[in-house]
Design a protein around this motif. Structure first.
Motif, PDB file in Angstrom:
ATOM      1  N   PHE A 193       0.814  -1.210   0.000  1.00 36.35           N
ATOM      2  CA  PHE A 193       0.000   0.000   0.000  1.00 36.35           C
ATOM      3  C   PHE A 193       0.852   1.267   0.000  1.00 36.35           C
ATOM      4  CE2 PHE A 193      -2.593  -3.336   1.756  1.00 36.35           C
ATOM      5  CZ  PHE A 193      -3.832  -3.125   1.182  1.00 36.35           C
ATOM      6  N   ARG A 194       2.141   1.139  -0.258  1.00 40.33           N
ATOM      7  CA  ARG A 194       3.032   2.300  -0.294  1.00 40.33           C
ATOM      8  C   ARG A 194       3.514   2.544  -1.710  1.00 40.33           C
ATOM      9  NH1 ARG A 194       6.876   0.649   4.835  1.00 40.33           N
ATOM     10  NH2 ARG A 194       5.485   1.346   6.510  1.00 40.33           N
ATOM     11  N   VAL A 195       3.593   3.807  -2.072  1.00 41.62           N
ATOM     12  CA  VAL A 195       4.172   4.220  -3.352  1.00 41.62           C
ATOM     13  C   VAL A 195       5.257   5.230  -3.040  1.00 41.62           C
ATOM     14  CG1 VAL A 195       3.764   5.246  -5.605  1.00 41.62           C
ATOM     15  CG2 VAL A 195       1.999   3.813  -4.560  1.00 41.62           C
ATOM     16  N   HIS A 196       6.519   4.837  -3.202  1.00 40.41           N
ATOM     17  CA  HIS A 196       7.628   5.710  -2.846  1.00 40.41           C
ATOM     18  C   HIS A 196       8.137   6.429  -4.083  1.00 40.41           C
ATOM     19  CE1 HIS A 196      11.899   6.713  -1.956  1.00 40.41           C
ATOM     20  NE2 HIS A 196      11.384   7.018  -0.773  1.00 40.41           N
ATOM     21  N   THR A 197       8.533   7.665  -3.896  1.00 40.33           N
ATOM     22  CA  THR A 197       9.162   8.424  -4.963  1.00 40.33           C
ATOM     23  C   THR A 197      10.445   9.031  -4.442  1.00 40.33           C
ATOM     24  OG1 THR A 197       8.927  10.307  -6.456  1.00 40.33           O
ATOM     25  CG2 THR A 197       7.708  10.413  -4.392  1.00 40.33           C
ATOM     26  N   GLY A 198      11.496   8.985  -5.264  1.00 37.21           N
ATOM     27  CA  GLY A 198      12.791   9.468  -4.804  1.00 37.21           C
ATOM     28  C   GLY A 198      12.942  10.967  -4.869  1.00 37.21           C
ATOM     29  N   ARG A 199      11.995  11.653  -5.490  1.00 35.11           N
ATOM     30  CA  ARG A 199      12.130  13.106  -5.646  1.00 35.11           C
ATOM     31  C   ARG A 199      11.277  13.806  -4.606  1.00 35.11           C
ATOM     32  NH1 ARG A 199      10.748  14.831 -11.483  1.00 35.11           N
ATOM     33  NH2 ARG A 199      12.026  16.612 -10.938  1.00 35.11           N
ATOM     34  N   THR A 200      11.863  14.684  -3.832  1.00 32.37           N
ATOM     35  CA  THR A 200      11.129  15.462  -2.839  1.00 32.37           C
ATOM     36  C   THR A 200      10.350  16.572  -3.529  1.00 32.37           C
ATOM     37  OG1 THR A 200      12.962  16.994  -2.499  1.00 32.37           O
ATOM     38  CG2 THR A 200      12.932  14.985  -1.153  1.00 32.37           C
ATOM     39  N   MET A 201       9.496  17.260  -2.764  1.00 29.28           N
ATOM     40  CA  MET A 201       8.719  18.354  -3.331  1.00 29.28           C
ATOM     41  C   MET A 201       9.623  19.492  -3.771  1.00 29.28           C
ATOM     42  SD  MET A 201       5.808  19.388  -4.247  1.00 29.28           S
ATOM     43  CE  MET A 201       4.784  18.148  -3.483  1.00 29.28           C
ATOM     44  N   THR A 202      10.722  19.721  -3.038  1.00 32.60           N
ATOM     45  CA  THR A 202      11.671  20.772  -3.449  1.00 32.60           C
ATOM     46  C   THR A 202      12.302  20.427  -4.781  1.00 32.60           C
ATOM     47  OG1 THR A 202      12.105  21.230  -1.131  1.00 32.60           O
ATOM     48  CG2 THR A 202      13.695  22.074  -2.718  1.00 32.60           C
TER      49      THR A 202
END
Length: 817
Positions: free
Chosen positions: A785-794
């Protein structure tokens, strides 16, 4: 390339300890959560008759905590954790929740095992229908035991196995408070309208939880010793402010914040009791059955009666023009329909004046039915447990002192009780006493002659007792007793519907039995504004104190009760004594001679055919037959709950799986070979993060591989208890090979063949699968149930274009230069 500086306020996860060891901070967490849970269990005190619930609740908390610790010690997965917890639940529950039924008060028996299972399933509904304080059924204390056991198990697993793997953020720490808060709410909902130490328990719970959240969150990881001392002083000052503010709120505004008892929400006030007297025919409708069919039958024997005692069977306070009946549970009155599940100790009525209690025992022989014969107003009752335990079938109405066994009683049923009998008061003592204000159901379709006769019989009487005695004496003097048998000189029709009551008052002689005279007296009393109810029971003859009395069908009777303020329900007996009934003196019309006509043979009729049976409404029988094959409501509710839960689980799972597949497809089909190779590495990092591994803030791919490989090997070693090999899938060796291959594709300046790119992707998938297998079952389920992304909002706002993780695009540019 500028390196990122770790945030000073971020609290890192606790260091990994050897298998089975627990840090001091974790033990403190467990102690605080256990104390909060105990405060919640304490709130159940008003619902139980003794402190057995507290032993059961605290014992269940310890059993659940022990099961959670064993899960941590042996690194059990979810299945074996639940299995071991259930085994401990049944092994230790007999001594903690049902010691009175356990062998030597410790060892499990069939009764305790059955009670532990039933209490966990049915105790939740039984307790809200019990009259507080509850003492039965025998498994009632299993409810706090099961609730505390579940909270202790889940909370301990979270404290020992979940929290140490993550940073101590306020949100994660607050998750640990869900279980204690649920127990606290349980004490409120299952309590009574009178709050139990609301201020003390509420303030203690809130202060302890807030102080723990403030201190347990953690401090600055890279601060100096002086800075840490300053932070501790700030925490100490804040804690003192919170404690003082809580005390001031409790002292100054407590009376304002705590709602009054009448507006307090408790489940037992909202739930309709399961027993509905409307499901059974009116007891008074079967009055003639006793005099006609059971007159010489021994119904039951009673020990402990006094000469003036009457045995109460049922109380009827509702009249609809057909019969007097027990009012339904939906009637919100002080009437006879509010039956509740009770234990050995019975609640006291609101109106009762008694000089003392005595013991009575009953042995049933020829009687059968759901209404239990009772004397007076019982305080305690002891029901048989062999061959079957009927204590959970007991329903009691304290205001009418009527008792029901929903499973019914039959020959051989024996029980005993202690009871108080209403004191007798003289008419002189009641001369200035008004009738009590008691809300009873309205009487309907009453013949007009009833009110006219009531006014005629009451005459010039002004006080309630004088009016009621005048009605009673008029019926006794002018009425004639007849049970409608063949041996009676004048027949008497059965029933007490509107037509029968009108016939009683309009014939030349008032002829009837206890059924008609009690029904008529109660209607006349109601017409004068006095709350009256009809009581059916037995009046044994020749009672000698201390001896056993046998009650037969001839002893059946009915009387009327009216409440007087500060006194109780006073009985009135309007039935006349047996005396000769004069023949009807109405002149018979003379008949004129008619020509003789041959008549058809006339069917012989027995004298008893003059009797008419009371019309019992059985129109619901056809509806019941039609619904015989319909599914019960609980089946639909259970199916709907399971279906909704399944949808809540599957829909997000399918959506997230589709998002992950699209992410992987975009990376595998990138435009250039180096992007496809970098995509394999990015996919691996995302899957590691989704499983719960902590990604370094900055670093090269080889540094990432070393850090993640170390975490995987530590997880696998803790799960298996032995040192893990470094070349396992997802370990240091495979990650290092993948990092070398990705750097080669990204920084070599040449396009690798597709076969090599496919090998990198295969290594990425195998490493991710191996890393997932090293963690527990629960973490693997959460990763779905997790979707990780390596890019932060910044990064999304400042990056000029789509790049790779950890500064790979910048590294490629630097290499090209």
């Amino acid at each position: 390339m500028s390196e990122k500086t770790p945030k000073a306020s971020r609290s890192a996860p606790a260091p990994r300890l050897p298998r089975g060891e627990v840090s001091t901070a974790t033990w403190r967490d467990l102690a605080v959560v256990s104390v909060l849970s105990a405060l919640g269990i304490w709130g159940l005190a008003p619902a139980f008759s003794d402190n057995g619930y507290l032993l059961a609740g605290l014992g269940g908390l310890l059993v659940g905590t022990a099961a959670g610790y064993l899960s941590h010690l042996f690194r059990l997965n979810a299945f074996f954790t639940g299995l071991s917890a259930i085994v401990l639940y049944f092994m230790l529950g007999s001594a903690l929740a049902m010691p009175g039924y356990a062998l030597f008060a410790v060892l499990p028996t069939l009764t305790t095992l059955r009670g532990l299972a039933l209490g966990a399933v049915f105790g939740w509904t039984d307790l809200v229908t019990l009259s507080a304080p509850a003492g039965a059924p025998e498994y009632i204390t299993v409810l706090p035991y099961a609730a505390a056991w579940l909270v202790g198990l889940v909370t301990t697993v979270l404290v020992l196995r979940w929290l140490p793997r993550h940073d101590r953020s306020p949100a994660r720490l607050s998750v640990l408070l869900i279980g204690p808060t649920a127990l606290y709410l349980l004490g409120i909902l299952y309590g009574t309208s009178t709050p139990f130490l609301a201020g003390l328990r509420g303030i203690s719970f809130a202060v302890l939880a807030l102080l723990w959240l403030g201190w347990r969150r953690g401090g600055v990881t890279n601060a100096s010793l002086q800075e840490r001392r300053g932070l501790n002083r700030t925490k100490l000052l804040g804690s003192a402010i919170v404690a003082v503010a809580a005390i001031l709120v409790a002292a100054v505004a407590g009376s304002i914040l705590i709602p009054p008892p009448e507006s307090r929400f408790v489940l037992r006030e909202e739930v309709v009791p399961p027993f509905d007297p409307q499901d059974y025919p009116s007891p008074l409708s079967g009055f003639r059955k006793y005099t006609k069919d059971l007159g010489e039958t021994d119904l039951f024997s009673v020990t402990g009666l006094a000469a003036s005692d009457r045995v109460r069977l049922a109380v009827m306070d509702s009249y609809d023009g057909r019969l007097w009946d027990v009012s339904g549970a939906e009637d919100q009155t002080d009437g006879s329909g509010s039956f509740r599940l009770v234990g050995d100790e019975l609640p006291a009525p609101a109106l009762l004046e008694s000089s003392g209690a005595r013991s009575v025992s009953v042995s049933v022989s020829g009687y059968s039915g759901v209404w239990l014969p009772i004397v007076g107003y019982p305080e305690t009752i002891s029901l048989p447990t062999e061959p079957t335990d009927t204590s959970q079938d007991l329903r009691y109405n304290a205001e009418t002192a009527t008792t029901v066994i929903t499973s019914g009683v039959d020959t051989g049923y024996e029980y005993s009780f202690t009871t108080e009998v209403q004191d007798a008061f003289s008419d002189q003592a009641l001369s200035n006493v008004p009738v009590a204000r008691v809300e009873l159901p309205l009487v309907e379709r009453v013949p007009d002659v009833v009110a006219a006769k009531a006014a005629e019989f009451a005459g010039a009487a002004t006080t309630p007792i004088d009016q009621l005695r005048a009605l009673e004496q008029a019926l006794k003097i002018n009425g004639f007793l007849s049970h409608g048998l063949a041996s009676d000189s004048v027949p008497s029709r059965a029933g007490h519907g509107a037509d029968r009551i009108e016939e009683l008052f309009t014939r030349n002689q008032m002829i009837g039995d206890e059924e008609q005279f009690a029904a008529a007296f109660a209607l006349m009393a109601r017409s004068l504004g006095h709350p009256a109810r009809v009581v059916m029971g037995f009046a044994p003859k020749d009672v000698k104190e201390g001896e056993t009395v046998t009650v037969t069908g001839d002893d059946v009777t009915a009387w009327v009760e009216v409440p007087f303020q500060g006194v109780g329900w006073v009985a009135f007996s309007p039935t006349p004594d047996e005396k000769e009934i004069p023949q009807d003196q109405n002149p018979k019309p003379k008949t004129e001679p008619q020509p003789q006509v041959r008549q058809p043979p006339r069917a012989e009729k027995q004298d008893d055919d003059l009797l008419t049976e009371v019309d019992i409404n059985d129109s619901e029988e056809d509806e019941k037959n039609e619904d015989a094959f319909a599914l019960p409501l609980w089946v639909w509710i259970l199916g709907g709950a399971l279906g909704a839960s399944l949808l809540l689980y599957l829909v997000p799972l399918l959506v997230i799986a589709a998002i992950k597949r699209r992410r992987m497809r975009l990376r595998r089909t990138a435009a250039t070979a180096d992007a496809r190779a970098a995509g394999a590495w990015d996919e691996l990092l995302d899957r590691y993060a989704e499983v719960g591994y902590v990604l370094p803030e900055i670093g090269t791919r080889r540094m990432f591989a070393a850090d993640l490989g170390s975490q995987v090997e530590t997880e696998a070693a803790q799960a298996n208890g032995t040192a893990e090999r470094a070349d396992r899938p997802g370990g240091l060796a495979t990650l290092t090979r993948l990092a070398h291959g990705t750097d080669e594709a990204v920084f070599s300046g040449r396009n690798l063949p597709e076969k090599r790119i496919d090998e990198l992707w295969q290594t990425s998938v195998e490493s991710s699968t191996g890393a997932a297998s090293a963690v527990g079952w629960w973490r693997r389920q959460l990763s779905r149930f997790r979707v990780h992304t390596g890019r932060t909002m910044t990064d999304r706002l400042t990056a000029p274009g789509r790049g790779t993780r950890s500064g790979h695009k910048g590294q490629r540019k630097k290499t090209a230069e």
